[in-house]
Design a protein around this motif. Structure first.
Motif, PDB file in Angstrom:
ATOM      1  N   HIS A 679       0.873  -0.614   0.134  1.00 19.79           N
ATOM      2  CA  HIS A 679      -0.011   0.298  -0.289  1.00 19.79           C
ATOM      3  C   HIS A 679       0.649   1.427  -0.125  1.00 19.79           C
ATOM      4  N   LYS A 680       1.983   0.815   0.506  1.00 16.18           N
ATOM      5  CA  LYS A 680       3.100   2.183   0.300  1.00 16.18           C
ATOM      6  C   LYS A 680       3.054   2.812  -0.890  1.00 16.18           C
ATOM      7  N   LEU A 681       3.655   1.692  -1.483  1.00 19.33           N
ATOM      8  CA  LEU A 681       3.890   1.688  -3.375  1.00 19.33           C
ATOM      9  C   LEU A 681       3.630   3.733  -3.750  1.00 19.33           C
ATOM     10  N   ALA A 682       2.609   3.498  -4.360  1.00 16.19           N
ATOM     11  CA  ALA A 682       1.650   4.360  -5.151  1.00 16.19           C
ATOM     12  C   ALA A 682       2.331   6.025  -4.131  1.00 16.19           C
ATOM     13  N   GLY A 683       2.415   6.050  -2.930  1.00 12.87           N
ATOM     14  CA  GLY A 683       2.528   7.244  -2.355  1.00 12.87           C
ATOM     15  C   GLY A 683       3.703   7.836  -2.631  1.00 12.87           C
ATOM     16  N   TYR A 684       5.054   6.552  -2.658  1.00 10.92           N
ATOM     17  CA  TYR A 684       6.549   6.739  -2.891  1.00 10.92           C
ATOM     18  C   TYR A 684       6.737   7.122  -4.486  1.00 10.92           C
ATOM     19  N   ASN A 685       5.634   6.874  -5.108  1.00 10.60           N
ATOM     20  CA  ASN A 685       6.666   7.061  -6.368  1.00 10.60           C
ATOM     21  C   ASN A 685       5.449   8.072  -7.173  1.00 10.60           C
ATOM     22  N   SER A 686       6.002   9.923  -6.426  1.00 13.01           N
ATOM     23  CA  SER A 686       5.279  10.817  -6.674  1.00 13.01           C
ATOM     24  C   SER A 686       5.835  10.972  -8.163  1.00 13.01           C
ATOM     25  N   GLN A 687       7.147  10.262  -8.880  1.00 16.83           N
ATOM     26  CA  GLN A 687       7.633  11.099  -9.855  1.00 16.83           C
ATOM     27  C   GLN A 687       7.459  10.110 -10.815  1.00 16.83           C
ATOM     28  N   GLY A 688       6.372   8.807 -10.091  1.00 17.14           N
ATOM     29  CA  GLY A 688       5.827   8.346 -11.647  1.00 17.14           C
ATOM     30  C   GLY A 688       6.837   7.567 -12.740  1.00 17.14           C
ATOM     31  N   VAL A 689       8.023   7.336 -11.706  1.00 13.49           N
ATOM     32  CA  VAL A 689       8.809   6.205 -12.178  1.00 13.49           C
ATOM     33  C   VAL A 689       7.927   5.286 -12.858  1.00 13.49           C
ATOM     34  N   GLY A 690       8.917   4.476 -14.092  1.00 11.57           N
ATOM     35  CA  GLY A 690       7.789   2.879 -15.207  1.00 11.57           C
ATOM     36  C   GLY A 690       7.691   1.850 -14.361  1.00 11.57           C
ATOM     37  N   PHE A 722      -4.275   3.065  -7.138  1.00 10.70           N
ATOM     38  CA  PHE A 722      -3.938   2.846  -8.121  1.00 10.70           C
ATOM     39  C   PHE A 722      -5.172   3.044  -9.106  1.00 10.70           C
ATOM     40  N   ASP A 723      -4.684   3.374 -10.771  1.00 14.33           N
ATOM     41  CA  ASP A 723      -6.236   2.867 -10.936  1.00 14.33           C
ATOM     42  C   ASP A 723      -6.550   1.872 -10.843  1.00 14.33           C
ATOM     43  N   THR A 724      -8.090   1.324 -10.592  1.00 18.76           N
ATOM     44  CA  THR A 724      -8.598  -0.106  -9.778  1.00 18.76           C
ATOM     45  C   THR A 724      -9.148   0.125 -11.601  1.00 18.76           C
ATOM     46  N   LYS A 725      -9.831   0.544 -11.731  1.00 24.06           N
ATOM     47  CA  LYS A 725     -10.544   0.034 -13.361  1.00 24.06           C
ATOM     48  C   LYS A 725      -9.423  -0.240 -14.355  1.00 24.06           C
ATOM     49  N   LEU A 751      -0.300  -2.074 -13.437  1.00 20.32           N
ATOM     50  CA  LEU A 751      -1.116  -1.267 -12.983  1.00 20.32           C
ATOM     51  C   LEU A 751      -0.655  -0.025 -13.922  1.00 20.32           C
ATOM     52  N   CYS A 752      -2.260   0.238 -13.242  1.00 23.43           N
ATOM     53  CA  CYS A 752      -2.061   1.873 -14.081  1.00 23.43           C
ATOM     54  C   CYS A 752      -2.110   3.260 -12.787  1.00 23.43           C
ATOM     55  N   MET A 753      -1.489   4.229 -13.086  1.00 23.53           N
ATOM     56  CA  MET A 753      -0.982   5.033 -12.390  1.00 23.53           C
ATOM     57  C   MET A 753      -1.632   6.272 -13.233  1.00 23.53           C
ATOM     58  N   ASN A 754      -3.058   6.883 -13.154  1.00 23.23           N
ATOM     59  CA  ASN A 754      -3.407   8.139 -13.920  1.00 23.23           C
ATOM     60  C   ASN A 754      -3.051   7.374 -15.282  1.00 23.23           C
ATOM     61  N   ALA A 755      -3.716   6.231 -15.370  1.00 24.75           N
ATOM     62  CA  ALA A 755      -3.980   6.033 -17.046  1.00 24.75           C
ATOM     63  C   ALA A 755      -2.359   5.798 -17.644  1.00 24.75           C
ATOM     64  N   PRO A 757       0.952   2.741 -17.519  1.00 26.59           N
ATOM     65  CA  PRO A 757       1.509   1.343 -16.917  1.00 26.59           C
ATOM     66  C   PRO A 757       2.459   1.826 -15.984  1.00 26.59           C
ATOM     67  N   ILE A 758       2.540   1.298 -15.205  1.00 27.58           N
ATOM     68  CA  ILE A 758       3.587   1.299 -14.375  1.00 27.58           C
ATOM     69  C   ILE A 758       3.816  -0.702 -13.934  1.00 27.58           C
ATOM     70  N   SER A 759       5.070  -1.185 -14.121  1.00 27.95           N
ATOM     71  CA  SER A 759       5.544  -2.112 -13.452  1.00 27.95           C
ATOM     72  C   SER A 759       5.948  -2.940 -12.387  1.00 27.95           C
ATOM     73  N   ILE A 760       5.207  -3.819 -11.997  1.00 25.33           N
ATOM     74  CA  ILE A 760       5.654  -4.204 -10.615  1.00 25.33           C
ATOM     75  C   ILE A 760       6.570  -5.227 -10.860  1.00 25.33           C
ATOM     76  N   CYS A 761       7.816  -5.430 -10.547  1.00 28.37           N
ATOM     77  CA  CYS A 761       8.624  -6.710 -10.717  1.00 28.37           C
ATOM     78  C   CYS A 761       8.691  -7.438  -8.316  1.00 28.37           C
ATOM     79  N   HIS A 762       8.289  -8.210  -8.185  1.00 32.99           N
ATOM     80  CA  HIS A 762       8.042  -8.642  -6.797  1.00 32.99           C
ATOM     81  C   HIS A 762       9.198  -9.700  -7.006  1.00 32.99           C
ATOM     82  N   VAL A 763      10.457  -9.242  -6.337  1.00 38.48           N
ATOM     83  CA  VAL A 763      11.966 -10.617  -6.574  1.00 38.48           C
ATOM     84  C   VAL A 763      11.844 -10.447  -5.013  1.00 38.48           C
ATOM     85  N   LEU A 764      11.687 -12.399  -4.499  1.00 35.09           N
ATOM     86  CA  LEU A 764      11.748 -12.842  -3.674  1.00 35.09           C
ATOM     87  C   LEU A 764      13.186 -13.461  -3.712  1.00 35.09           C
TER      88      LEU A 764
END
Length: 768
Positions: A679-690, A722-725, A751-755, A757-764
């Motif tokens: 839930h923190k991710l969108a708040g950290y991404n104020s500069q809109g990195v892809g 994030f844009d849920t729709k 996912l999308c922010m303001n339409a 696309p934002i790629s999220i890679c989860h590295v475990l």
């Protein structure tokens, strides 16, 4: 069905682990009290105990003492199995169903929890001390076959191979084959047709024989030839072996053999021999077997012999290279269909008359392959529409590939053909690919660009075919393309170890390796001295070029510094590979890390790993002028007692942000911690990195289970900000494609922010 339903219900209970432990202990104790073989195997207890082992294996060690709990069950299962097998050896085999092999698929996991002594006792379970073997006794031969089948199952398990028990199992299998396989020809051995009954234990073994140590395999083949094993069994052995040298030796032995009535009198056995001899192009042997069958078999099989004789003629016409294709097509057209009897068929399509008609059209289509693949495709396509037959469909696929080759098709066209085939085969073929299917699919994929499709197909190629030269070549082409160079060299070396001093095959493997070496050379960084010595470039000019490159935007720089993947994804793939390189470096330091963090609090561990990640990342990007900035340790940690890491940022040489990292620790599974960080991710991404990376440092005894639960949480989560729709909420694992390290798993979603696309890679990452 009711038992399965009950077990599924039990899994859903809140305290299911303690219930499973209690049930398993009671069942294990009950099994221990069973005094001796009483006419039946306690199948229900075995079924439940295997289920308990599987369930408890998935539970983190923190909840139970897994080694002790499962070890107790494993000991009870082992002792029960040894008692039952001993009773069977002494003639008490009533009620045993061989195909169950005491629930064969459950044993490899149980085997992992055996002590070394238990493993040794289990592998050598058939104790014949003081016993005169009597293979005419059904119970005794059943005991041998039951344990033989179980050993084959263990031999095929990758975890057991890595555990170093392959050699002992090989020796036991080889001993059974030599001692009990074919004594007195075919009349008593455990592989004679009376015992096989469609279970094909001999064919299962001959496939496994390809994985034997080359020297041991050669010695066993020598022993089998000395034993003068039945002709059809010898032909099966030649058919399933892969190494040309082994096949050549066996073909010579087959050609010297004569048909013996005492070893081949059963109709299915004769039919199998005819089919194998046609595959081997031993037409004189095929015709001899047909005549042998006609003279000795029941007249009721007259149509069968006529059909086999007809197919033999079709094979011989097709393979006669001294005639033109046109002449051979005409000969097949003119070949009369035998006068089959008019006995009714349950399905008219399966009548010998219809089979013969289809066979003529099939062999005609095969003749068109080289000169006119479109005509071959048309004939095969028509056959596929009339009759569901995997052989027709595979050859149609091959014809389609030939058409694409002739028309210089694009990579997308090849991929479409493969993907259509993968969809089509779901309903007609098994999980694993045949040799023919493996080769066709891998060749097609080597001409396309779809790493996911390649890994899907490669996972379905049986280990036995992975040493075939053609398959090695096709798969290495794809591995080279996707940067899987280590995997390609491992495959080549594994194949080379099987071919020994076979000059032709080794030479071909060396050529494949050299092609991969060229790829490595192209990927290496060019040293400035090279630029100075070529094209009149001076050091000053080279510096000017380098400085100009550093002023390029990050997309262009990614294409220059990293050219492994398609250009339109260069930045994301470049960043992902750099992050994974750092993660691999972290794992190399895992043991030192463990010593440092012993006794530390969770947050201190998280901060320490994070500091290492930042330091290694800075070194990784230093040369190209990119910088790594560690986020503020602001805000309270989960415990509220310390500062927590918020994020890590990467900036290109122009100061523009390229990626954002959020990192946190998972000692054991906690959905609350996962949700909090996501839930923190969108708040950290104020500069809109892809692209955003979520790094999860895992300290769990069951890494794969933690990964599965992690993805389950993501699938049920709506991310804040994030844009849920517009969210494409599909999580794909890309670990096999991007990372060869089994202790790192990567999941990607868009996912999308303001339409946008934002790629999220989860590295475990598995630090346990």
């Amino acid at each position: 069905m009711h038992l399965d339903l009950a077990l599924q219900t039990l899994k859903g209970l809140k305290n299911s682990t303690s219930i499973v432990v209690d049930i398993s202990e009671m069942l294990a104790e009950s099994l221990d009290r069973t005094p001796s073989f009483s006419g039946h195997i306690p199948y229900s207890k075995y079924h439940l105990l295997f289920w308990c082992v599987e369930s408890l294996h998935a539970v983190p060690d923190i909840k139970i003492d897994k080694k002790r709990t499962i070890g107790t069950i494993a000991l009870s299962l082992q002792q029960s199995y040894l008692r039952i097998l001993a009773d069977m050896v002494h003639g008490q085999g009533y009620g045993v169903e061989e195909q169950d092999a005491f629930f064969t698929l459950g044993w490899p996991l149980v085997f992992r929890y055996f002590s070394e002594k238990q493993r040794s006792e289990f592998v050598s379970a058939v104790d014949l001390t003081g016993i005169q073997p009597d293979l005419s006794d059904y119970s005794f031969s059943l005991a041998i076959r039951t344990h033989f089948r179980l050993l084959l199952c263990l031999y095929g398990d990758q975890n057991i191979k890595e555990g170093g028990w392959t050699k002992e199992i090989e020796e036991q299998l080889a001993g059974f084959v030599v001692e009990y396989g074919f004594p007195n020809g075919a009349t008593l051995g455990i592989f004679c047709h009376i015992h096989e009954k469609g279970l094909n234990l001999w064919s299962l073994f001959t496939e496994s024989l390809n994985q034997f140590d080359p020297t041991d395999r050669s010695e066993l083949i020598d022993q089998l030839l000395e034993l003068n094993i039945p002709l059809v069994s010898l032909m099966e052995l030649e058919h399933y072996l892969v190494i040309p040298a082994d096949k050549a030796r066996l073909l010579k032995a087959i050609q010297r053999r004569k048909i013996k009535e005492d070893e081949i009198s059963w109709v299915p056995e004769i039919e199998k021999g005819i089919q194998l001899s046609l595959v081997q192009k031993s037409y004189s042997l095929a015709n001899s077997l047909i005549e042998f069958g006609k003279k000795r078999a029941n007249p009721v099989h007259k149509d069968l012999w006529q059909m086999l004789e007809f197919r033999s003629m079709l094979h011989q016409i097709h393979d006669n290279d001294n005639e033109s294709i046109e002449d051979r097509v005409q000969r097949i057209t003119d070949l009369p269909i035998p006068d089959f009897s008019n006995r009714s068929q349950a399905d008219p399509r399966n009548s010998y008359q219809r089979k013969a008609e289809r066979a003529k059209r099939f062999f005609t289509a095969l003749l068109f392959f080289e000169q006119d693949p479109e005509k071959a495709y048309m004939w095969l396509d028509q056959l596929c529409k009339e009759f569901l037959n995997s052989l027709y469909r595979l050859n149609r696929l091959s014809a389609k590939m030939k058409i694409l080759d002739q028309h210089d098709a694009s990579s997308d066209e090849y991929l479409n053909v493969v993907n259509d085939w993968l969809e089509e085969r779901k309903n007609i073929l098994g999980e694993k690919f045949s040799e023919f299917e493996s080769l066709i699919s891998l060749i097609a994929l080597s001409k396309g660009n779809d790493p996911v499709a390649f890994h899907l197909v490669w996972s379905k190629v049986p280990e036995v075919y992975r040493i075939k030269i053609e398959i090695v070549e096709a798969s290495c082409e794809s591995m080279k393309k996707y940067g899987l160079l280590k995997e390609a060299f491992d495959l080549i070396n594994r194949a080379r170890s099987h071919y020994g001093d076979r000059a032709e095959e080794v030479q071909k493997l060396d050529e494949i390796a050299r092609n991969i070496g060229k790829k490595i050379a192209l990927d290496k960084n060019i040293h400035p001295s090279f630029l100075v010595q070529n094209e009149g470039l001076t050091v000053a000019k080279t510096r000017a070029v380098w400085n100009e490159m550093r002023r390029f935007d990050q997309e262009a720089q990614a294409q220059i510094f990293h050219n492994r993947y398609e250009q339109n994804q260069a930045l994301q793939t470049f960043l992902l590979d750099q992050v994974l390189t750092v993660c691999n470096e972290l794992l190399l330091r895992a043991q030192n890390l463990k010593r440092i963090i012993t006794g530390n609090q969770r947050l201190q561990i998280e901060n320490l790993i994070n500091d290492w990640f930042v330091s290694l990342s800075r070194s990784q990007f230093l040369l190209i002028g990119w910088t790594v900035s560690e986020g503020d340790r602001s805000g309270k940690s989960e415990t509220g007692k310390d500062l927590g890491i918020s994020d890590i940022r990467l900036f290109d040489s122009n100061g523009i942000p390229s990626l954002l990292c959020e990192a946190f620790l998972q000692e054991n599974y906690s959905s609350r911690v996962i949700e909090k960080h996501i839930h923190k991710l969108a708040g950290y991404n104020s500069q809109g990195v892809g692209i955003i990376f979520v790094l999860v440092y895992c300290l769990s005894d069951d890494f794969n289970m933690l990964c599965d639960k992690y993805v389950a949480v993501l699938n049920g989560l709506t991310y804040n900000g994030f844009d849920t729709k517009k969210t494409k909420n599909k999580i794909d694992e890309i670990s096999p494609v991007r990372c060869a390290n089994v202790r790192i798993r990567v999941f990607k979603e868009v996912l999308c922010m303001n339409a946008n696309p934002i790629s999220i890679c989860h590295v475990l990452i598995d630090f346990s």
